[in-house]
Motif scaffolding. Structure first.
Motif, PDB file in Angstrom:
ATOM      1  N   LYS A   1     -15.511   3.531  10.874  1.00  0.00           N
ATOM      2  CA  LYS A   1     -14.127   3.406  11.342  1.00  0.00           C
ATOM      3  C   LYS A   1     -13.631   4.751  11.887  1.00  0.00           C
ATOM      4  CE  LYS A   1     -12.608  -0.426   8.346  1.00  0.00           C
ATOM      5  NZ  LYS A   1     -13.934  -0.940   7.995  1.00  0.00           N
TER       6      LYS A   1
ATOM      7  N   LEU B   1     -16.384   3.371   6.134  1.00  0.00           N
ATOM      8  CA  LEU B   1     -15.304   4.326   6.423  1.00  0.00           C
ATOM      9  C   LEU B   1     -15.716   5.269   7.538  1.00  0.00           C
ATOM     10  CD1 LEU B   1     -12.647   5.798   5.931  1.00  0.00           C
ATOM     11  CD2 LEU B   1     -13.725   7.012   4.027  1.00  0.00           C
TER      12      LEU B   1
ATOM     13  N   SER C   1      -8.875   2.697  -4.218  1.00  0.00           N
ATOM     14  CA  SER C   1      -8.018   2.450  -3.050  1.00  0.00           C
ATOM     15  C   SER C   1      -8.805   2.620  -1.764  1.00  0.00           C
ATOM     16  CB  SER C   1      -6.824   3.409  -3.068  1.00  0.00           C
ATOM     17  OG  SER C   1      -6.005   3.160  -4.179  1.00  0.00           O
ATOM     18  N   LEU C   2      -9.638   3.642  -1.742  1.00  0.00           N
ATOM     19  CA  LEU C   2     -10.483   3.866  -0.564  1.00  0.00           C
ATOM     20  C   LEU C   2     -11.395   2.666  -0.322  1.00  0.00           C
ATOM     21  CD1 LEU C   2     -12.435   7.149   0.211  1.00  0.00           C
ATOM     22  CD2 LEU C   2     -13.461   4.917   0.585  1.00  0.00           C
TER      23      LEU C   2
ATOM     24  N   ALA D   1      -9.508  -0.425   0.892  1.00  0.00           N
ATOM     25  CA  ALA D   1      -8.934  -0.342   2.239  1.00  0.00           C
ATOM     26  C   ALA D   1      -9.992  -0.193   3.324  1.00  0.00           C
ATOM     27  CB  ALA D   1      -7.946   0.824   2.309  1.00  0.00           C
ATOM     28  N   PHE D   2     -11.092   0.500   3.020  1.00  0.00           N
ATOM     29  CA  PHE D   2     -12.045   0.839   4.088  1.00  0.00           C
ATOM     30  C   PHE D   2     -13.476   0.401   3.807  1.00  0.00           C
ATOM     31  CE2 PHE D   2      -8.645   4.085   4.162  1.00  0.00           C
ATOM     32  CZ  PHE D   2      -8.179   3.909   5.445  1.00  0.00           C
TER      33      PHE D   2
ATOM     34  N   ASP E   1      -0.455   5.677   4.075  1.00  0.00           N
ATOM     35  CA  ASP E   1      -0.538   5.307   5.492  1.00  0.00           C
ATOM     36  C   ASP E   1      -2.013   5.246   5.879  1.00  0.00           C
ATOM     37  OD1 ASP E   1      -0.667   5.210   8.220  1.00  0.00           O
ATOM     38  OD2 ASP E   1       0.991   6.605   8.542  1.00  0.00           O
ATOM     39  N   MET E   2      -2.483   4.045   6.223  1.00  0.00           N
ATOM     40  CA  MET E   2      -3.908   3.901   6.532  1.00  0.00           C
ATOM     41  C   MET E   2      -4.321   4.733   7.730  1.00  0.00           C
ATOM     42  SD  MET E   2      -5.221   0.029   5.779  1.00  0.00           S
ATOM     43  CE  MET E   2      -6.878   0.482   6.270  1.00  0.00           C
ATOM     44  N   GLU E   3      -3.456   4.807   8.715  1.00  0.00           N
ATOM     45  CA  GLU E   3      -3.808   5.578   9.913  1.00  0.00           C
ATOM     46  C   GLU E   3      -3.996   7.048   9.562  1.00  0.00           C
ATOM     47  OE1 GLU E   3      -4.069   3.920  13.005  1.00  0.00           O
ATOM     48  OE2 GLU E   3      -3.920   2.237  11.609  1.00  0.00           O
TER      49      GLU E   3
ATOM     50  N   ARG F   1       0.843  -1.196   0.000  1.00  0.00           N
ATOM     51  CA  ARG F   1       0.000   0.000   0.000  1.00  0.00           C
ATOM     52  C   ARG F   1       0.882   1.252   0.000  1.00  0.00           C
ATOM     53  NH1 ARG F   1      -3.468  -1.749   3.661  1.00  0.00           N
ATOM     54  NH2 ARG F   1      -5.158  -2.228   2.247  1.00  0.00           N
TER      55      ARG F   1
ATOM     56  N   ALA G   1      -4.593   8.290   6.588  1.00  0.00           N
ATOM     57  CA  ALA G   1      -5.744   8.464   5.700  1.00  0.00           C
ATOM     58  C   ALA G   1      -7.038   8.462   6.504  1.00  0.00           C
ATOM     59  CB  ALA G   1      -5.760   7.351   4.655  1.00  0.00           C
ATOM     60  N   LEU G   2      -7.122   7.576   7.488  1.00  0.00           N
ATOM     61  CA  LEU G   2      -8.332   7.518   8.307  1.00  0.00           C
ATOM     62  C   LEU G   2      -8.491   8.812   9.118  1.00  0.00           C
ATOM     63  CD1 LEU G   2     -10.769   5.921   9.235  1.00  0.00           C
ATOM     64  CD2 LEU G   2      -9.326   4.738  10.894  1.00  0.00           C
TER      65      LEU G   2
END
Lengths: 195, 195
Positions: A59, A56, A45-46, A49-50, A10-12, A7, A14-15
DNA sequence: GTATTTGTGTACCAATCGGTCAATATGACA
DNA sequence: TGTCATATTGACCGATTGGTACACAAATAC
Protein backbone atom coordinates in the motif's frame (compact mmCIF):
# COMPACT_ATOMS: atom_id res chain seq x y z
CA UNK A 1 -18.87 -1.42 7.94
CA UNK A 2 -22.16 -0.75 9.77
CA UNK A 3 -21.31 0.96 13.02
CA UNK A 4 -18.85 0.37 15.84
CA UNK A 5 -16.10 2.34 17.44
CA UNK A 6 -14.54 4.83 15.05
CA UNK A 7 -10.87 4.61 14.16
CA UNK A 8 -8.81 6.89 16.37
CA UNK A 9 -6.09 7.60 13.79
CA UNK A 10 -5.95 9.01 10.29
CA UNK A 11 -5.27 6.16 7.88
CA UNK A 12 -3.81 8.44 5.25
CA UNK A 13 -1.38 9.97 7.68
CA UNK A 14 -0.47 6.60 9.16
CA UNK A 15 0.22 5.22 5.70
CA UNK A 16 2.39 8.22 4.91
CA UNK A 17 4.38 7.62 8.08
CA UNK A 18 4.83 3.96 7.17
CA UNK A 19 6.00 4.99 3.70
CA UNK A 20 8.64 7.24 5.21
CA UNK A 21 9.99 4.42 7.37
CA UNK A 22 10.14 1.88 4.51
CA UNK A 23 11.79 4.54 2.39
CA UNK A 24 14.49 5.19 4.96
CA UNK A 25 15.16 1.64 6.15
CA UNK A 26 14.06 -0.63 3.34
CA UNK A 27 11.61 -3.51 3.61
CA UNK A 28 13.75 -5.90 5.63
CA UNK A 29 15.34 -3.16 7.69
CA UNK A 30 11.95 -1.97 8.94
CA UNK A 31 10.61 -3.73 12.03
CA UNK A 32 7.06 -3.68 13.32
CA UNK A 33 8.04 -1.49 16.29
CA UNK A 34 9.61 0.92 13.78
CA UNK A 35 6.27 1.08 12.00
CA UNK A 36 3.98 1.29 15.01
CA UNK A 37 6.16 3.97 16.62
CA UNK A 38 6.17 6.10 13.48
CA UNK A 39 2.48 5.56 12.79
CA UNK A 40 1.48 6.22 16.39
CA UNK A 41 -0.68 3.11 16.61
CA UNK A 42 -0.20 -0.32 18.11
CA UNK A 43 0.23 -3.62 16.39
CA UNK A 44 -3.32 -4.99 16.25
CA UNK A 45 -4.57 -1.66 14.89
CA UNK A 46 -1.96 -1.86 12.16
CA UNK A 47 -2.97 -5.40 11.25
CA UNK A 48 -6.69 -4.58 11.31
CA UNK A 49 -6.25 -1.54 9.08
CA UNK A 50 -3.51 -2.62 6.66
CA UNK A 51 -3.16 -6.41 6.85
CA UNK A 52 0.35 -7.65 7.49
CA UNK A 53 3.75 -6.07 6.96
CA UNK A 54 3.89 -7.08 3.31
CA UNK A 55 0.48 -5.70 2.43
CA UNK A 56 1.25 -2.49 4.32
CA UNK A 57 4.40 -2.15 2.25
CA UNK A 58 2.48 -2.69 -0.97
CA UNK A 59 0.00 0.00 0.00
CA UNK A 60 2.87 2.36 0.82
CA UNK A 61 4.51 1.49 -2.49
CA UNK A 62 1.27 2.25 -4.34
CA UNK A 63 1.14 5.63 -2.68
CA UNK A 64 4.75 6.30 -3.57
CA UNK A 65 4.12 5.29 -7.17
CA UNK A 66 1.04 7.49 -7.43
CA UNK A 67 2.97 10.54 -6.32
CA UNK A 68 5.81 9.78 -8.67
CA UNK A 69 3.35 9.29 -11.49
CA UNK A 70 2.26 12.91 -11.18
CA UNK A 71 5.52 14.41 -12.36
CA UNK A 72 6.39 11.47 -14.62
CA UNK A 73 3.11 11.92 -16.47
CA UNK A 74 3.80 15.60 -16.80
CA UNK A 75 7.26 14.93 -18.20
CA UNK A 76 6.04 12.30 -20.65
CA UNK A 77 3.44 14.69 -21.99
CA UNK A 78 6.05 17.19 -23.12
CA UNK A 79 5.89 17.78 -26.88
CA UNK A 80 9.33 16.49 -27.94
CA UNK A 81 11.51 13.57 -26.87
CA UNK A 82 14.25 15.95 -25.85
CA UNK A 83 11.91 17.92 -23.63
CA UNK A 84 10.53 14.70 -22.16
CA UNK A 85 13.91 13.51 -20.91
CA UNK A 86 14.90 17.00 -19.79
CA UNK A 87 11.79 17.32 -17.68
CA UNK A 88 12.05 13.74 -16.47
CA UNK A 89 15.64 13.99 -15.33
CA UNK A 90 15.23 17.40 -13.73
CA UNK A 91 12.12 16.21 -11.91
CA UNK A 92 13.92 13.15 -10.62
CA UNK A 93 16.91 15.23 -9.52
CA UNK A 94 14.50 17.31 -7.49
CA UNK A 95 12.31 14.50 -6.17
CA UNK A 96 15.15 12.30 -4.97
CA UNK A 97 16.53 15.12 -2.87
CA UNK A 98 13.30 16.76 -1.79
CA UNK A 99 14.14 17.65 1.83
CA UNK A 100 10.81 16.55 3.28
CA UNK A 101 11.36 13.00 2.04
CA UNK A 102 14.06 10.43 2.69
CA UNK A 103 16.85 10.40 0.10
CA UNK A 104 16.85 7.93 -2.75
CA UNK A 105 14.09 6.01 -4.47
CA UNK A 106 11.83 3.56 -2.66
CA UNK A 107 11.48 1.35 -5.72
CA UNK A 108 15.25 0.96 -5.89
CA UNK A 109 16.32 0.75 -2.29
CA UNK A 110 13.45 -0.96 -0.48
CA UNK A 111 14.59 -4.41 -1.62
CA UNK A 112 17.31 -4.33 -4.26
CA UNK A 113 18.44 -7.66 -2.81
CA UNK A 114 16.99 -9.50 0.19
CA UNK A 115 16.53 -12.75 2.05
CA UNK A 116 14.14 -15.42 0.85
CA UNK A 117 11.18 -14.07 2.81
CA UNK A 118 11.16 -10.78 0.94
CA UNK A 119 11.73 -12.27 -2.49
CA UNK A 120 8.19 -11.49 -3.65
CA UNK A 121 8.69 -7.84 -2.70
CA UNK A 122 11.95 -7.73 -4.60
CA UNK A 123 10.29 -9.13 -7.70
CA UNK A 124 7.46 -6.64 -7.41
CA UNK A 125 10.00 -3.80 -7.39
CA UNK A 126 11.84 -5.28 -10.36
CA UNK A 127 8.54 -5.27 -12.24
CA UNK A 128 7.77 -1.69 -11.27
CA UNK A 129 11.15 -0.51 -12.46
CA UNK A 130 10.67 -2.39 -15.71
CA UNK A 131 7.23 -0.82 -16.11
CA UNK A 132 8.72 2.65 -15.67
CA UNK A 133 11.29 1.94 -18.32
CA UNK A 134 8.55 0.66 -20.64
CA UNK A 135 6.60 3.86 -20.30
CA UNK A 136 9.65 5.83 -21.34
CA UNK A 137 10.30 3.44 -24.23
CA UNK A 138 6.73 3.78 -25.48
CA UNK A 139 7.05 7.55 -25.37
CA UNK A 140 10.26 7.30 -27.40
CA UNK A 141 8.57 5.05 -29.92
CA UNK A 142 5.86 7.64 -30.35
CA UNK A 143 8.50 10.32 -30.71
CA UNK A 144 10.18 8.33 -33.45
CA UNK A 145 6.90 7.87 -35.32
CA UNK A 146 6.41 11.60 -35.09
CA UNK A 147 9.81 12.17 -36.67
CA UNK A 148 11.00 13.62 -33.41
CA UNK A 149 14.06 11.34 -33.20
CA UNK A 150 16.67 10.33 -35.80
CA UNK A 151 15.74 7.28 -37.86
CA UNK A 152 18.69 5.34 -36.41
CA UNK A 153 17.64 6.05 -32.81
CA UNK A 154 16.54 2.98 -30.85
CA UNK A 155 13.72 3.75 -28.39
CA UNK A 156 14.62 0.69 -26.31
CA UNK A 157 18.19 1.84 -25.88
CA UNK A 158 17.20 5.44 -25.21
CA UNK A 159 14.76 4.34 -22.51
CA UNK A 160 17.28 2.01 -20.94
CA UNK A 161 19.88 4.74 -20.84
CA UNK A 162 17.50 7.19 -19.21
CA UNK A 163 16.38 4.57 -16.69
CA UNK A 164 19.97 3.72 -15.86
CA UNK A 165 20.84 7.35 -15.22
CA UNK A 166 17.73 7.76 -13.06
CA UNK A 167 18.59 4.68 -11.03
CA UNK A 168 22.17 5.82 -10.70
CA UNK A 169 20.92 9.14 -9.35
CA UNK A 170 18.85 7.21 -6.82
CA UNK A 171 22.01 5.54 -5.53
CA UNK A 172 23.85 8.86 -5.50
CA UNK A 173 21.01 10.42 -3.55
CA UNK A 174 20.92 7.57 -1.06
CA UNK A 175 24.64 8.16 -0.61
CA UNK A 176 24.08 11.78 0.31
CA UNK A 177 24.35 13.63 -3.00
CA UNK A 178 22.75 17.09 -3.07
CA UNK A 179 20.22 18.43 -5.54
CA UNK A 180 22.80 20.59 -7.28
CA UNK A 181 25.16 17.63 -7.60
CA UNK A 182 22.43 15.61 -9.26
CA UNK A 183 21.72 18.52 -11.58
CA UNK A 184 25.27 18.38 -12.91
CA UNK A 185 24.72 14.71 -13.67
CA UNK A 186 21.51 15.55 -15.51
CA UNK A 187 23.20 18.18 -17.64
CA UNK A 188 25.95 15.80 -18.57
CA UNK A 189 23.61 12.90 -19.23
CA UNK A 190 21.67 15.07 -21.66
CA UNK A 191 24.80 15.58 -23.77
CA UNK A 192 24.37 11.98 -24.96
CA UNK A 193 20.98 12.76 -26.43
CA UNK A 194 20.68 12.38 -30.22
CA UNK A 195 20.02 15.49 -32.27
CA UNK B 1 49.77 -20.25 16.98
CA UNK B 2 52.01 -23.01 18.42
CA UNK B 3 50.33 -26.30 17.72
CA UNK B 4 46.77 -27.60 17.99
CA UNK B 5 44.24 -29.24 15.76
CA UNK B 6 44.45 -27.99 12.17
CA UNK B 7 41.54 -26.23 10.53
CA UNK B 8 39.44 -28.64 8.52
CA UNK B 9 38.23 -26.13 5.89
CA UNK B 10 39.83 -23.76 3.43
CA UNK B 11 39.49 -20.21 4.74
CA UNK B 12 39.85 -18.63 1.30
CA UNK B 13 37.14 -20.81 -0.15
CA UNK B 14 34.87 -20.27 2.85
CA UNK B 15 35.29 -16.50 2.54
CA UNK B 16 34.47 -16.68 -1.15
CA UNK B 17 31.30 -18.57 -0.36
CA UNK B 18 30.32 -16.00 2.24
CA UNK B 19 30.95 -13.23 -0.28
CA UNK B 20 28.61 -14.88 -2.74
CA UNK B 21 25.84 -15.08 -0.16
CA UNK B 22 26.19 -11.43 0.94
CA UNK B 23 26.27 -10.43 -2.70
CA UNK B 24 23.04 -12.24 -3.48
CA UNK B 25 21.06 -11.44 -0.34
CA UNK B 26 22.57 -8.28 1.08
CA UNK B 27 23.88 -7.79 4.59
CA UNK B 28 20.59 -7.85 6.47
CA UNK B 29 19.05 -10.47 4.21
CA UNK B 30 21.82 -12.94 4.98
CA UNK B 31 21.32 -15.08 8.09
CA UNK B 32 23.93 -17.12 9.92
CA UNK B 33 22.43 -20.41 8.70
CA UNK B 34 22.69 -19.00 5.15
CA UNK B 35 26.37 -18.41 5.76
CA UNK B 36 27.24 -21.65 7.54
CA UNK B 37 25.36 -23.69 4.94
CA UNK B 38 27.16 -22.02 2.06
CA UNK B 39 30.54 -22.12 3.75
CA UNK B 40 30.14 -25.73 4.84
CA UNK B 41 31.17 -25.02 8.42
CA UNK B 42 29.30 -24.62 11.66
CA UNK B 43 28.76 -21.53 13.69
CA UNK B 44 31.58 -21.72 16.25
CA UNK B 45 34.07 -22.37 13.45
CA UNK B 46 32.81 -19.30 11.65
CA UNK B 47 33.15 -17.14 14.75
CA UNK B 48 36.60 -18.51 15.57
CA UNK B 49 37.88 -17.89 12.05
CA UNK B 50 36.17 -14.64 11.04
CA UNK B 51 34.82 -12.94 14.17
CA UNK B 52 31.16 -12.05 14.01
CA UNK B 53 28.78 -11.46 11.11
CA UNK B 54 29.86 -7.86 10.67
CA UNK B 55 33.57 -8.62 10.58
CA UNK B 56 32.96 -11.51 8.19
CA UNK B 57 31.11 -9.11 5.92
CA UNK B 58 33.96 -6.61 6.06
CA UNK B 59 36.44 -9.31 5.10
CA UNK B 60 34.19 -10.37 2.23
CA UNK B 61 33.86 -6.74 1.17
CA UNK B 62 37.64 -6.33 1.19
CA UNK B 63 37.96 -9.35 -1.04
CA UNK B 64 35.31 -7.98 -3.39
CA UNK B 65 37.06 -4.62 -3.52
CA UNK B 66 40.43 -6.20 -4.24
CA UNK B 67 39.07 -8.08 -7.21
CA UNK B 68 37.30 -5.00 -8.52
CA UNK B 69 40.48 -3.00 -8.09
CA UNK B 70 42.24 -5.22 -10.62
CA UNK B 71 40.24 -4.09 -13.61
CA UNK B 72 39.63 -0.61 -12.25
CA UNK B 73 43.36 -0.06 -11.94
CA UNK B 74 43.83 -1.33 -15.44
CA UNK B 75 41.17 1.04 -16.77
CA UNK B 76 42.57 4.04 -14.88
CA UNK B 77 46.00 3.41 -16.33
CA UNK B 78 44.80 3.87 -19.90
CA UNK B 79 46.59 6.74 -21.62
CA UNK B 80 43.67 9.09 -22.29
CA UNK B 81 40.59 10.13 -20.32
CA UNK B 82 38.38 8.85 -23.10
CA UNK B 83 40.03 5.44 -23.05
CA UNK B 84 39.84 5.35 -19.27
CA UNK B 85 36.08 5.71 -19.20
CA UNK B 86 35.64 3.37 -22.16
CA UNK B 87 37.60 0.64 -20.44
CA UNK B 88 35.97 1.35 -17.11
CA UNK B 89 32.42 1.19 -18.38
CA UNK B 90 32.99 -1.86 -20.54
CA UNK B 91 34.70 -3.65 -17.66
CA UNK B 92 31.81 -2.86 -15.35
CA UNK B 93 29.28 -3.99 -17.94
CA UNK B 94 31.11 -7.29 -18.03
CA UNK B 95 31.79 -7.66 -14.31
CA UNK B 96 28.25 -6.94 -13.18
CA UNK B 97 26.89 -9.68 -15.40
CA UNK B 98 29.73 -12.20 -15.11
CA UNK B 99 27.75 -15.46 -14.96
CA UNK B 100 29.82 -17.03 -12.19
CA UNK B 101 28.95 -14.18 -9.83
CA UNK B 102 25.65 -12.87 -8.52
CA UNK B 103 24.23 -9.94 -10.50
CA UNK B 104 24.75 -6.38 -9.39
CA UNK B 105 27.38 -4.72 -7.24
CA UNK B 106 28.02 -5.69 -3.62
CA UNK B 107 29.00 -2.16 -2.66
CA UNK B 108 25.65 -0.87 -3.92
CA UNK B 109 23.21 -3.55 -2.93
CA UNK B 110 24.58 -5.03 0.29
CA UNK B 111 23.15 -2.18 2.36
CA UNK B 112 21.83 0.72 0.29
CA UNK B 113 19.42 1.31 3.16
CA UNK B 114 19.01 -0.74 6.32
CA UNK B 115 17.83 -0.92 9.91
CA UNK B 116 19.73 0.73 12.74
CA UNK B 117 21.88 -2.32 13.46
CA UNK B 118 23.50 -2.26 10.03
CA UNK B 119 23.99 1.49 9.90
CA UNK B 120 27.77 1.22 10.27
CA UNK B 121 27.88 -1.16 7.30
CA UNK B 122 25.81 1.24 5.22
CA UNK B 123 28.16 4.10 6.03
CA UNK B 124 31.17 1.97 5.16
CA UNK B 125 29.65 1.28 1.74
CA UNK B 126 28.85 4.96 1.22
CA UNK B 127 32.51 5.71 1.90
CA UNK B 128 33.73 3.04 -0.49
CA UNK B 129 31.52 4.34 -3.27
CA UNK B 130 32.77 7.86 -2.59
CA UNK B 131 36.35 6.60 -2.67
CA UNK B 132 35.76 4.99 -6.06
CA UNK B 133 34.39 8.23 -7.42
CA UNK B 134 37.39 10.10 -6.02
CA UNK B 135 39.79 7.83 -7.83
CA UNK B 136 38.03 8.56 -11.11
CA UNK B 137 38.01 12.27 -10.32
CA UNK B 138 41.74 12.29 -9.62
CA UNK B 139 42.37 10.52 -12.90
CA UNK B 140 40.30 13.15 -14.68
CA UNK B 141 42.23 15.92 -12.96
CA UNK B 142 45.44 14.41 -14.21
CA UNK B 143 43.96 14.13 -17.69
CA UNK B 144 43.06 17.78 -17.62
CA UNK B 145 46.57 18.77 -16.57
CA UNK B 146 47.86 16.71 -19.44
CA UNK B 147 45.64 18.64 -21.84
CA UNK B 148 43.67 15.50 -22.43
CA UNK B 149 40.34 17.16 -21.64
CA UNK B 150 38.82 20.48 -22.76
CA UNK B 151 39.69 23.43 -20.50
CA UNK B 152 36.02 23.84 -19.56
CA UNK B 153 35.68 20.21 -18.48
CA UNK B 154 35.06 19.69 -14.77
CA UNK B 155 36.76 16.54 -13.41
CA UNK B 156 34.35 16.42 -10.47
CA UNK B 157 31.33 16.43 -12.74
CA UNK B 158 32.85 13.93 -15.14
CA UNK B 159 33.63 11.54 -12.31
CA UNK B 160 30.19 11.93 -10.80
CA UNK B 161 28.56 11.24 -14.14
CA UNK B 162 30.62 8.10 -14.69
CA UNK B 163 29.92 6.92 -11.15
CA UNK B 164 26.22 7.51 -11.59
CA UNK B 165 26.11 5.50 -14.80
CA UNK B 166 28.09 2.70 -13.15
CA UNK B 167 25.73 2.62 -10.19
CA UNK B 168 22.74 2.73 -12.49
CA UNK B 169 24.14 -0.28 -14.33
CA UNK B 170 24.45 -2.06 -10.99
CA UNK B 171 20.73 -1.57 -10.41
CA UNK B 172 19.95 -2.67 -13.95
CA UNK B 173 22.05 -5.78 -13.47
CA UNK B 174 20.40 -6.60 -10.14
CA UNK B 175 17.09 -6.30 -12.00
CA UNK B 176 18.13 -8.90 -14.52
CA UNK B 177 19.71 -6.90 -17.35
CA UNK B 178 22.01 -8.84 -19.64
CA UNK B 179 25.56 -8.01 -20.62
CA UNK B 180 24.55 -6.88 -24.09
CA UNK B 181 21.85 -4.65 -22.64
CA UNK B 182 24.41 -2.99 -20.40
CA UNK B 183 26.72 -2.55 -23.38
CA UNK B 184 24.09 -0.47 -25.16
CA UNK B 185 23.95 1.74 -22.09
CA UNK B 186 27.73 2.11 -22.13
CA UNK B 187 27.77 3.11 -25.78
CA UNK B 188 25.12 5.70 -25.18
CA UNK B 189 26.69 7.03 -22.00
CA UNK B 190 29.94 7.59 -23.90
CA UNK B 191 28.17 9.93 -26.32
CA UNK B 192 28.10 12.50 -23.51
CA UNK B 193 31.88 12.53 -23.30
CA UNK B 194 33.59 15.83 -24.17
CA UNK B 195 35.78 15.92 -27.26
C1' DG C 1 52.79 -41.64 25.99
C1' DT C 2 51.18 -37.65 27.97
C1' DA C 3 50.44 -32.66 28.14
C1' DT C 4 49.10 -28.82 25.54
C1' DT C 5 46.85 -26.28 22.08
C1' DT C 6 43.53 -25.53 18.85
C1' DG C 7 39.26 -26.77 15.90
C1' DT C 8 34.64 -29.07 15.69
C1' DG C 9 29.94 -30.38 17.10
C1' DT C 10 25.86 -30.04 19.91
C1' DA C 11 23.12 -27.74 22.47
C1' DC C 12 21.94 -23.68 24.31
C1' DC C 13 21.27 -18.40 25.33
C1' DA C 14 18.59 -13.85 25.52
C1' DA C 15 16.54 -10.82 22.29
C1' DT C 16 13.86 -9.87 18.55
C1' DC C 17 11.12 -11.20 14.62
C1' DG C 18 6.22 -11.04 12.47
C1' DG C 19 1.73 -12.08 14.03
C1' DT C 20 -2.51 -12.98 17.17
C1' DC C 21 -5.95 -13.53 21.24
C1' DA C 22 -9.02 -12.04 24.58
C1' DA C 23 -10.50 -8.25 27.30
C1' DT C 24 -11.95 -3.70 27.28
C1' DA C 25 -13.22 0.88 25.46
C1' DT C 26 -15.98 3.73 22.34
C1' DG C 27 -18.82 5.17 19.23
C1' DA C 28 -23.48 4.75 16.04
C1' DC C 29 -28.12 3.32 15.97
C1' DA C 30 -32.60 1.79 17.75
C1' DT D 1 -30.70 3.68 27.41
C1' DG D 2 -29.30 -0.44 25.77
C1' DT D 3 -27.40 -3.11 21.92
C1' DC D 4 -24.25 -3.98 18.58
C1' DA D 5 -20.19 -3.50 15.82
C1' DT D 6 -15.77 -2.11 15.61
C1' DA D 7 -11.13 -0.20 17.61
C1' DT D 8 -7.65 -0.22 21.11
C1' DT D 9 -4.88 -2.38 24.59
C1' DG D 10 -1.44 -5.39 26.69
C1' DA D 11 -0.02 -9.76 26.98
C1' DC D 12 1.27 -13.48 24.52
C1' DC D 13 2.68 -16.92 20.61
C1' DG D 14 6.20 -19.91 18.06
C1' DA D 15 10.05 -19.07 15.10
C1' DT D 16 14.20 -17.02 14.11
C1' DT D 17 17.85 -13.74 15.07
C1' DG D 18 23.05 -13.20 16.20
C1' DG D 19 26.13 -15.16 19.46
C1' DT D 20 28.33 -18.81 23.11
C1' DA D 21 29.54 -22.59 26.66
C1' DC D 22 31.15 -26.82 26.92
C1' DA D 23 32.50 -31.35 25.87
C1' DC D 24 35.17 -33.75 22.60
C1' DA D 25 38.51 -34.60 18.61
C1' DA D 26 42.92 -34.02 16.48
C1' DA D 27 47.19 -32.37 15.86
C1' DT D 28 52.14 -30.98 17.79
C1' DA D 29 55.77 -30.75 21.67
C1' DC D 30 58.08 -32.86 25.21
Amino acid sequence: MVAGRPRAFDMEQALDRALQVFWRKGYEGTSLPDLTDAMGINRPSLYAAFGNKESLFRKALDRYSERNAIFVDEALSAPTAREVVEKLLHSVAYARCCPENPPGCLAVQAALVCGDDAESIRKELVMRRAASESRIRERMERAKEEGDLPTNADPTVLARYVSTVIQGMAVQSASGASHTELETVVEMALLAWPT
